[in-house]
Motif scaffolding. Structure first.
Motif, PDB file in Angstrom:
ATOM      1  N   TRP A  31     -40.522   2.391   2.999  1.00  0.00           N
ATOM      2  CA  TRP A  31     -41.829   1.771   2.768  1.00  0.00           C
ATOM      3  C   TRP A  31     -42.486   2.494   1.616  1.00  0.00           C
ATOM      4  CZ3 TRP A  31     -43.642  -2.429   5.619  1.00  0.00           C
ATOM      5  CH2 TRP A  31     -42.805  -2.803   6.676  1.00  0.00           C
ATOM      6  N   PRO A  32     -42.742   1.790   0.503  1.00  0.00           N
ATOM      7  CA  PRO A  32     -43.324   2.482  -0.652  1.00  0.00           C
ATOM      8  C   PRO A  32     -44.750   2.940  -0.387  1.00  0.00           C
ATOM      9  CG  PRO A  32     -42.987   0.127  -1.117  1.00  0.00           C
ATOM     10  CD  PRO A  32     -42.493   0.371   0.280  1.00  0.00           C
ATOM     11  N   GLY A  33     -45.128   4.086  -0.951  1.00  0.00           N
ATOM     12  CA  GLY A  33     -46.490   4.593  -0.817  1.00  0.00           C
ATOM     13  C   GLY A  33     -47.459   3.788  -1.670  1.00  0.00           C
ATOM     14  N   MET A  34     -48.762   3.912  -1.358  1.00  0.00           N
ATOM     15  CA  MET A  34     -49.797   3.175  -2.100  1.00  0.00           C
ATOM     16  C   MET A  34     -50.749   4.171  -2.727  1.00  0.00           C
ATOM     17  SD  MET A  34     -50.275   0.367   0.803  1.00  0.00           S
ATOM     18  CE  MET A  34     -49.019   1.096   1.839  1.00  0.00           C
ATOM     19  N   GLN A  35     -50.937   4.054  -4.044  1.00  0.00           N
ATOM     20  CA  GLN A  35     -51.647   5.113  -4.763  1.00  0.00           C
ATOM     21  C   GLN A  35     -53.116   4.810  -5.088  1.00  0.00           C
ATOM     22  OE1 GLN A  35     -48.057   4.907  -5.764  1.00  0.00           O
ATOM     23  NE2 GLN A  35     -47.855   6.532  -4.258  1.00  0.00           N
ATOM     24  N   ASP A  36     -53.646   3.682  -4.632  1.00  0.00           N
ATOM     25  CA  ASP A  36     -55.093   3.483  -4.735  1.00  0.00           C
ATOM     26  C   ASP A  36     -55.579   2.532  -3.639  1.00  0.00           C
ATOM     27  OD1 ASP A  36     -54.947   0.751  -5.792  1.00  0.00           O
ATOM     28  OD2 ASP A  36     -54.213   1.726  -7.623  1.00  0.00           O
ATOM     29  N   ILE A  37     -56.899   2.502  -3.488  1.00  0.00           N
ATOM     30  CA  ILE A  37     -57.493   1.718  -2.390  1.00  0.00           C
ATOM     31  C   ILE A  37     -57.170   0.229  -2.543  1.00  0.00           C
ATOM     32  CG2 ILE A  37     -59.720   0.922  -1.435  1.00  0.00           C
ATOM     33  CD1 ILE A  37     -60.737   3.756  -1.590  1.00  0.00           C
ATOM     34  N   ASP A  38     -57.173  -0.269  -3.799  1.00  0.00           N
ATOM     35  CA  ASP A  38     -56.868  -1.685  -4.013  1.00  0.00           C
ATOM     36  C   ASP A  38     -55.477  -2.038  -3.493  1.00  0.00           C
ATOM     37  OD1 ASP A  38     -59.310  -2.101  -5.109  1.00  0.00           O
ATOM     38  OD2 ASP A  38     -58.636  -1.957  -7.199  1.00  0.00           O
ATOM     39  N   ALA A  39     -54.525  -1.129  -3.722  1.00  0.00           N
ATOM     40  CA  ALA A  39     -53.152  -1.387  -3.254  1.00  0.00           C
ATOM     41  C   ALA A  39     -53.122  -1.433  -1.729  1.00  0.00           C
ATOM     42  CB  ALA A  39     -52.211  -0.305  -3.777  1.00  0.00           C
ATOM     43  N   VAL A  40     -53.877  -0.534  -1.105  1.00  0.00           N
ATOM     44  CA  VAL A  40     -53.927  -0.516   0.360  1.00  0.00           C
ATOM     45  C   VAL A  40     -54.528  -1.834   0.868  1.00  0.00           C
ATOM     46  CG1 VAL A  40     -55.006   0.598   2.366  1.00  0.00           C
ATOM     47  CG2 VAL A  40     -54.071   2.001   0.510  1.00  0.00           C
ATOM     48  N   ILE A  41     -55.627  -2.259   0.242  1.00  0.00           N
ATOM     49  CA  ILE A  41     -56.298  -3.480   0.697  1.00  0.00           C
ATOM     50  C   ILE A  41     -55.394  -4.698   0.520  1.00  0.00           C
ATOM     51  CG2 ILE A  41     -58.236  -5.052   0.230  1.00  0.00           C
ATOM     52  CD1 ILE A  41     -59.891  -2.515  -0.419  1.00  0.00           C
ATOM     53  N   SER A  42     -54.719  -4.777  -0.610  1.00  0.00           N
ATOM     54  CA  SER A  42     -53.906  -5.981  -0.808  1.00  0.00           C
ATOM     55  C   SER A  42     -52.696  -5.982   0.117  1.00  0.00           C
ATOM     56  CB  SER A  42     -53.528  -6.167  -2.285  1.00  0.00           C
ATOM     57  OG  SER A  42     -52.390  -5.436  -2.582  1.00  0.00           O
ATOM     58  N   SER A  43     -52.132  -4.804   0.388  1.00  0.00           N
ATOM     59  CA  SER A  43     -51.018  -4.741   1.334  1.00  0.00           C
ATOM     60  C   SER A  43     -51.479  -5.110   2.753  1.00  0.00           C
ATOM     61  CB  SER A  43     -50.405  -3.340   1.300  1.00  0.00           C
ATOM     62  OG  SER A  43     -49.698  -3.082   2.471  1.00  0.00           O
ATOM     63  N   LEU A  44     -52.667  -4.635   3.123  1.00  0.00           N
ATOM     64  CA  LEU A  44     -53.156  -4.940   4.473  1.00  0.00           C
ATOM     65  C   LEU A  44     -53.575  -6.410   4.600  1.00  0.00           C
ATOM     66  CD1 LEU A  44     -55.102  -1.700   5.500  1.00  0.00           C
ATOM     67  CD2 LEU A  44     -52.743  -2.359   5.990  1.00  0.00           C
ATOM     68  N   LYS A  45     -54.004  -7.017   3.498  1.00  0.00           N
ATOM     69  CA  LYS A  45     -54.310  -8.456   3.523  1.00  0.00           C
ATOM     70  C   LYS A  45     -53.061  -9.262   3.854  1.00  0.00           C
ATOM     71  CE  LYS A  45     -58.311  -9.223   0.527  1.00  0.00           C
ATOM     72  NZ  LYS A  45     -58.726  -9.416  -0.884  1.00  0.00           N
ATOM     73  N   THR A  46     -51.951  -8.888   3.229  1.00  0.00           N
ATOM     74  CA  THR A  46     -50.677  -9.567   3.497  1.00  0.00           C
ATOM     75  C   THR A  46     -50.307  -9.407   4.968  1.00  0.00           C
ATOM     76  OG1 THR A  46     -50.038  -8.857   1.292  1.00  0.00           O
ATOM     77  CG2 THR A  46     -48.289  -9.744   2.693  1.00  0.00           C
ATOM     78  N   HIS A  47     -50.475  -8.185   5.455  1.00  0.00           N
ATOM     79  CA  HIS A  47     -50.153  -7.905   6.850  1.00  0.00           C
ATOM     80  C   HIS A  47     -51.041  -8.735   7.784  1.00  0.00           C
ATOM     81  CE1 HIS A  47     -48.186  -5.128   9.705  1.00  0.00           C
ATOM     82  NE2 HIS A  47     -49.256  -5.345  10.436  1.00  0.00           N
ATOM     83  N   GLU A  48     -52.317  -8.820   7.433  1.00  0.00           N
ATOM     84  CA  GLU A  48     -53.298  -9.518   8.261  1.00  0.00           C
ATOM     85  C   GLU A  48     -52.959 -10.990   8.387  1.00  0.00           C
ATOM     86  OE1 GLU A  48     -57.228 -11.371   9.333  1.00  0.00           O
ATOM     87  OE2 GLU A  48     -55.995 -11.800   7.595  1.00  0.00           O
ATOM     88  N   ALA A  49     -52.497 -11.573   7.280  1.00  0.00           N
ATOM     89  CA  ALA A  49     -52.204 -13.012   7.255  1.00  0.00           C
ATOM     90  C   ALA A  49     -51.119 -13.378   8.260  1.00  0.00           C
ATOM     91  CB  ALA A  49     -51.788 -13.421   5.843  1.00  0.00           C
ATOM     92  N   ALA A  50     -50.283 -12.413   8.606  1.00  0.00           N
ATOM     93  CA  ALA A  50     -49.166 -12.708   9.507  1.00  0.00           C
ATOM     94  C   ALA A  50     -49.498 -12.388  10.974  1.00  0.00           C
ATOM     95  CB  ALA A  50     -47.946 -11.904   9.069  1.00  0.00           C
ATOM     96  N   LEU A  51     -50.704 -11.870  11.227  1.00  0.00           N
ATOM     97  CA  LEU A  51     -51.042 -11.461  12.603  1.00  0.00           C
ATOM     98  C   LEU A  51     -51.566 -12.637  13.427  1.00  0.00           C
ATOM     99  CD1 LEU A  51     -52.996  -8.067  12.435  1.00  0.00           C
ATOM    100  CD2 LEU A  51     -50.709  -8.447  13.347  1.00  0.00           C
ATOM    101  N   PRO A  52     -51.241 -12.714  14.732  1.00  0.00           N
ATOM    102  CA  PRO A  52     -51.867 -13.711  15.602  1.00  0.00           C
ATOM    103  C   PRO A  52     -53.393 -13.526  15.621  1.00  0.00           C
ATOM    104  CG  PRO A  52     -50.084 -12.542  16.744  1.00  0.00           C
ATOM    105  CD  PRO A  52     -50.293 -11.853  15.436  1.00  0.00           C
ATOM    106  N   ALA A  53     -54.105 -14.606  15.937  1.00  0.00           N
ATOM    107  CA  ALA A  53     -55.564 -14.624  15.778  1.00  0.00           C
ATOM    108  C   ALA A  53     -56.295 -13.520  16.544  1.00  0.00           C
ATOM    109  CB  ALA A  53     -56.097 -15.991  16.194  1.00  0.00           C
ATOM    110  N   ASP A  54     -55.858 -13.226  17.767  1.00  0.00           N
ATOM    111  CA  ASP A  54     -56.660 -12.311  18.579  1.00  0.00           C
ATOM    112  C   ASP A  54     -56.169 -10.860  18.514  1.00  0.00           C
ATOM    113  OD1 ASP A  54     -54.297 -12.881  19.726  1.00  0.00           O
ATOM    114  OD2 ASP A  54     -55.065 -13.191  21.763  1.00  0.00           O
ATOM    115  N   THR A  55     -55.335 -10.553  17.534  1.00  0.00           N
ATOM    116  CA  THR A  55     -54.781  -9.196  17.452  1.00  0.00           C
ATOM    117  C   THR A  55     -55.541  -8.365  16.427  1.00  0.00           C
ATOM    118  OG1 THR A  55     -52.653 -10.226  17.842  1.00  0.00           O
ATOM    119  CG2 THR A  55     -52.612  -7.923  17.169  1.00  0.00           C
ATOM    120  N   PRO A  56     -56.046  -7.191  16.808  1.00  0.00           N
ATOM    121  CA  PRO A  56     -56.690  -6.339  15.800  1.00  0.00           C
ATOM    122  C   PRO A  56     -55.658  -5.829  14.790  1.00  0.00           C
ATOM    123  CG  PRO A  56     -56.871  -5.391  18.029  1.00  0.00           C
ATOM    124  CD  PRO A  56     -55.999  -6.581  18.139  1.00  0.00           C
TER     125      PRO A  56
END
Ligand code: ZN
Length: 543
Positions: free
Chosen positions: A94-119
């Motif tokens: 898993w590649p590291g992320m070197q700024d906040i924008d990279a973290v946010i965009s990676s987590l957005k991708t992750h979020e899109a795949a999560l079921p609705a009621d999952t934190p």
């Protein structure tokens, strides 16, 4: 009579000074019967078979990790948000992320795949590597305005959450709680420091260290993580095991082929000291070969890179206030007195030197009341301890488990941002500890940093930081001293040195299977020695 199996290796580094090197090791009933040359088992007669699968490898005693957490495998069910590249239990990078924008965009991708009621939960983030603004709820609200989002920092002592998660815990401008950070307008920033502030959010998001650790899958994944690192005995150093969890632990660790011995230490929280001691003693009676129960873990201060560790004068550079106590000094004294009186071994988390000072004094007071020469209490992390403190540990029979990985991962940041150059030079002072006569081991605190004892040994030997500089030349130790620390030194801190930590007659047949000789490579290449798998109780587990 049971079967004898003789393994041949290119070289066997035994860590036993009476017979430091061998080419063959004979095993019966999961234990070491003989060590030496091809004929070492001859006097034993019986049915003997030869196993040549390891003939091109170098064997060492199975590595012993004295400070790690069972959630090391299970964390991968969450999104990774760390700065460094990291390998998961399946071997995926898993590649590291070197700024906040990279973290946010990676987590957005992750979020899109999560079921609705999952934190959404992420882990491994560390603001100390990111020069930009500190991560706050506004950043995380970009990922989702209504799904609770939590980013757990790599030290597991801090986290940042979005507005929806703050609302879940009822945190708002009215909140007056230590560790709930606020902005200049008086609203929570989203950053939560230490356990008292973090737990209310974690609980409501369904994240707790118990649910991460105490599942069959998590225990098995821990076994996989260990195999990749050459580890055959490991701790779970803030165990939250309940009676029903113990059943699961006993079942999984007893399964044929389970490659790991686990030594949990029960977190000393949520009950009176007397109750904690009584629970530890009753757990101890349930120990099996692969599950060793009965120790206790005390949390004292926080983390240095999160500025929550308790440090002595002159404190943090740059004017950060001193850190937080997870357990107040008066309680530390009380816990030490009761555990020591009841004969319960303690592992005590001390990052800052003030936390070390209080813990050593509390142990000394407990020992004056109730002498117990074989206590084997262990200070964990010991990052800022000076010669004076190590000498007192030697006097009192206290071991030190030193967080050597910090030199590589955080050394540059400690020099520049937390404690300054002089104290960073003598952080994780393995040389001072050994010279004072303290038994030491070295650790990863996985999943805080990756489980890999040879990398940890490399850190203590070379003291190189991420920028490539040597931090604290005077505190370097030799390769053999570091290898001792990750085998016999760690076994000693777990009171298991009679059973593991070296390849000698009578001990468990637990080996690290290596692709090169760690004593023959350039010390700078120690971390690159390939781990090919382990042998656990005589069973071969190649990757
Ligand atoms: Zn830890």
């Amino acid at each position: 009579m049971s079967q004898i199996t003789i393994f041949k290796a290119k070289k066997i580094i035994t860590m036993d000074p009476n017979c430091p090197e061998a080419s063959h090791v004979a095993i019966r009933d999961g234990k070491i019967l003989a060590v030496g040359g091809a004929d070492c088992a001859e006097p034993w007669g019986g049915t003997q078979s030869r196993d040549d699968r390891l003939k091109d490898t170098v064997l060492m005693p199975g590595f012993v990790e004295g400070h790690a957490h069972m959630m090391a495998g299970a964390m991968w069910q969450y999104a990774y948000a760390g700065y460094h590249d990291r390998i998961d239990p399946d071997g995926k990078l898993w590649p590291g992320m070197q700024d906040i924008d990279a973290v946010i965009s990676s987590l957005k991708t992750h979020e899109a795949a999560l079921p609705a009621d999952t934190p959404l939960v992420a882990w491994g983030f560390d603001p100390i590597f990111l020069p930009s603004a500190r991560l706050n709820r506004h950043h995380l609200d970009q990922i989702s305005p209504d799904r609770p989002v939590a980013v757990i920092f790599s030290n597991f002592h801090l986290m940042c959450v979005n507005s929806a998660a703050l609302a879940l815990a009822g945190y708002g401008p009215q909140t007056e709680a230590e560790g709930v950070l606020k902005d200049s307008a008086g609203a929570p920033t989203g950053e939560l420091q230490e356990m008292a502030a973090m737990f209310p959010v974690m609980r409501r998001m369904g994240v707790d260290f118990r649910s991460l650790a105490q599942q069959e899958g998590s225990i098995r994944t821990y076994g996989e993580v260990a195999k990749r690192a050459g580890v055959t005995t490991i701790t779970d150093l803030f165990s939250t095991m309940e009676p029903e969890d113990l059943e699961v632990m006993l079942k999984v660790t007893a399964e044929p082929g389970f490659p790991l011995r686990i030594v949990p230490a029960q977190g000393a929280i949520g009950a009176t000291p007397e109750q904690i001691a009584a629970k530890a003693k009753s757990m101890a009676e349930q120990s099996t070969n692969k599950l060793r129960l009965g120790a206790v873990k005390l949390m004292t201060d926080g983390s240095i890179q999160g500025w929550t560790a308790r440090v002595k004068w002159p404190g943090y550079v740059g004017g950060h206030p001193n850190g937080l106590w997870n357990t107040a000094p008066a309680q530390i004294y009380e816990l030490c007195e009761v555990m020591h009186r009841e004969g319960v071994q303690m592992h005590i988390h001390v990052n800052g030197d003030e936390a070390a000072e209080v813990s050593i004094a509390a142990l000394e007071a407990a020992m004056r009341k109730n002498p117990w020469p074989g206590h084997r209490h262990v200070l964990q992390h010991c990052q800022m301890m000076g010669v004076d403190q190590f000498q007192r540990c030697a006097e009192l029979g206290i071991s030190a488990n030193i967080f050597a990985n910090h030199i590589w991962y955080f050394g540059d940041q400690h020099a520049a941002l937390t404690i300054g150059e002089e104290r960073a030079q003598r952080m994780d002072a393995s040389r001072s500890a050994l010279d004072a006569g303290v038994n030491i081991t070295l650790h990863s605190d996985a999943p805080v940093t990756p489980l890999a004892p040879l990398v940890t040994a490399w850190c203590a030997v070379n003291r190189q930081t991420m920028s490539g500089r040597i931090l604290g030349e005077a505190q370097r130790i030799s390769v053999m001293e570091a290898l001792h620390a990750i085998t016999l030194g760690a076994a000693h801190t777990l009171k298991l040195e009679a059973e593991i930590g070296s390849i000698e007659v009578g001990k468990e047949a637990d080996f690290a299977v290596l692709g090169a000789d760690p004593t023959a490579v350039d010390p700078l290449a120690l971390r690159d020695v390939p781990v090919l798998g382990t042998v656990s109780g005589g069973e071969v587990h190649l990757l």
